[in-house]
Design a protein around this motif. Structure first.
Motif: not given
Length: 375
Positions: A37-47, A57-62, A71-76
């Motif tokens: 799975v490739v997905a946006p990174a979860a919020a801080a503290g999500a575990g 694989v988590r992609v940087p997100s905002l 959360r929306v993935a950033l270019p990566s």
């Protein structure tokens, strides 16, 4: 088969895209395939990704402005690198919009076939949030999905919308429901007394609390005698709904067995959003033996057998919602009959059966991509 699932959302997020991506990954593992799975990174503290049955694989997100739960993935460069490293045979794009578009582009560069799963009514959201832009939303949808080898629509209404707006190569792929977790015998009388201490009929909504869900349409239900409205979920519309739905009980986000217990303890399930491409909560209510009131639009048209498992009402009509709920409140025998019929209807709609259909679609795409060998 080595499959990379590129998804706009994944647990711990709670929404249809995340849930379907998780169930897809689980089924592929169960059938001996190798998903990632490739997905946006979860919020801080999500575990950690405790629920995931495969690598993630988590992609940087905002966070999305005004809606931090999304959360929306950033270019990566991680997307293309992951497809190559995993030696993917096929890319599964879950609700492609931002991250999925990058996944589609990477798959095309690498010559990997892609299956796109349509899950979000972006045109409906454009009407709700910006009161314009529906044509632009469809241009975006068409350009994204036209690049896929196959697009899967979750309902007859979604399939019709996609083909009408020029999306090619569309087939139907519905969603499964966990009829073991969601079942009538979880009805909890102690919970019911807590929610409705005066013995009221409990009418529930379960889902995100966002403007497109139009939960405020339950305002008339709140005014019915002997009725308690219970709202399960969270989102940016939560503060305004407390005022719009006087007397309603807000339970916040519930998941897993706790959510199943709430579903089974309802007397009527009322869904209000008119932009559902499927509407998983309707199936979960039916699996729980609860009659459904839903708009006659989108996914519910396939799910609710009007006059047998529930009632379909005109979209965006608070009076129709109130009247349909009132009819069921006044007739306990009808509620039981609808609930029993709904449970019987969804018992065979397992994620295993639906997952096997998905693998069949994968096989069709891979077969079509194989080079023709001259005799």
């Amino acid at each position: 088969m080595r499959v990379v699932i590129v998804t706009e959302s994944f647990p711990p997020d709670v929404n249809g895209v995340a849930h379907c991506a998780l169930q897809t990954a689980r089924h592929l593992v169960d059938r001996g395939h190798l998903p990632l799975v490739v997905a946006p990174a979860a919020a801080a503290g999500a575990g950690p990704d405790a629920e995931a049955p495969c690598p993630v694989v988590r992609v940087p997100s905002l966070p999305l402005p005004g809606y931090p739960q999304v959360r929306v993935a950033l270019p990566s460069r991680r997307v293309a690198a992951t497809l190559a490293d995993h030696r993917a045979d096929l890319v599964h794009l879950a609700g492609p919009f931002v991250l999925g578009v990058r996944g589609m582009a990477a798959a095309a560069r690498l010559g990997i076939p892609a299956v796109a799963v349509y899950q979000t009514d972006l045109a409906g959201y454009a009407r709700t949030y910006v009161h314009a832009g529906e044509a632009a939303a469809w241009r975006r949808i068409r350009s994204v999905h036209a690049a896929a080898d196959l697009t899967l629509a979750p309902s007859s209404a979604a399939l019709h919308d996609l083909t009408t707006h020029g999306v090619p190569r569309v087939r139907l792929w519905p969603r499964g429901v966990d009829a073991v977790r969601f079942r009538p015998d979880l009805r909890d009388e102690a919970l019911r007394r807590e929610l409705a201490p005066n013995g009221e009929v409990i009418v529930g909504y379960v889902g995100r609390l966002a403007p497109e869900k139009q939960v405020e349409l339950l305002s008339g239900v709140c005014g019915l005698d002997g009725v308690r409205v219970v709202v399960v979920g969270d989102g940016p519309a939560r503060p305004g709904l407390a005022e719009a739905l006087p007397g309603a009980v807000f339970l916040g986000r519930r998941t897993g067995d706790d959510l199943a217990r709430v579903f089974a303890s309802l007397d009527v399930f009322a869904h209000t959003g008119p932009f559902e491409t499927f509407c998983q909560t309707v199936q979960e209510a039916m699996a729980s033996g609860v009659p459904v009131v839903a708009p006659a639009a989108g996914g519910p048209l396939d799910l609710v057998d009007h006059g047998r498992t529930g009632l379909l009402v005109p979209p965006r009509d608070a009076g129709a919602v109130r009247d349909a709920v009132a009819a069921l409140v006044a007739d306990p025998a009808r509620r039981r009959a609808y609930g029993d019929a709904g449970r019987a209807m969804v018992e065979g709609r397992t994620w295993a059966a639906v997952g096997d259909r998905l693998i069949g679609h994968y096989g069709d795409v891979l077969t079509a991509r194989r080079p023709v060998v001259a005799a």
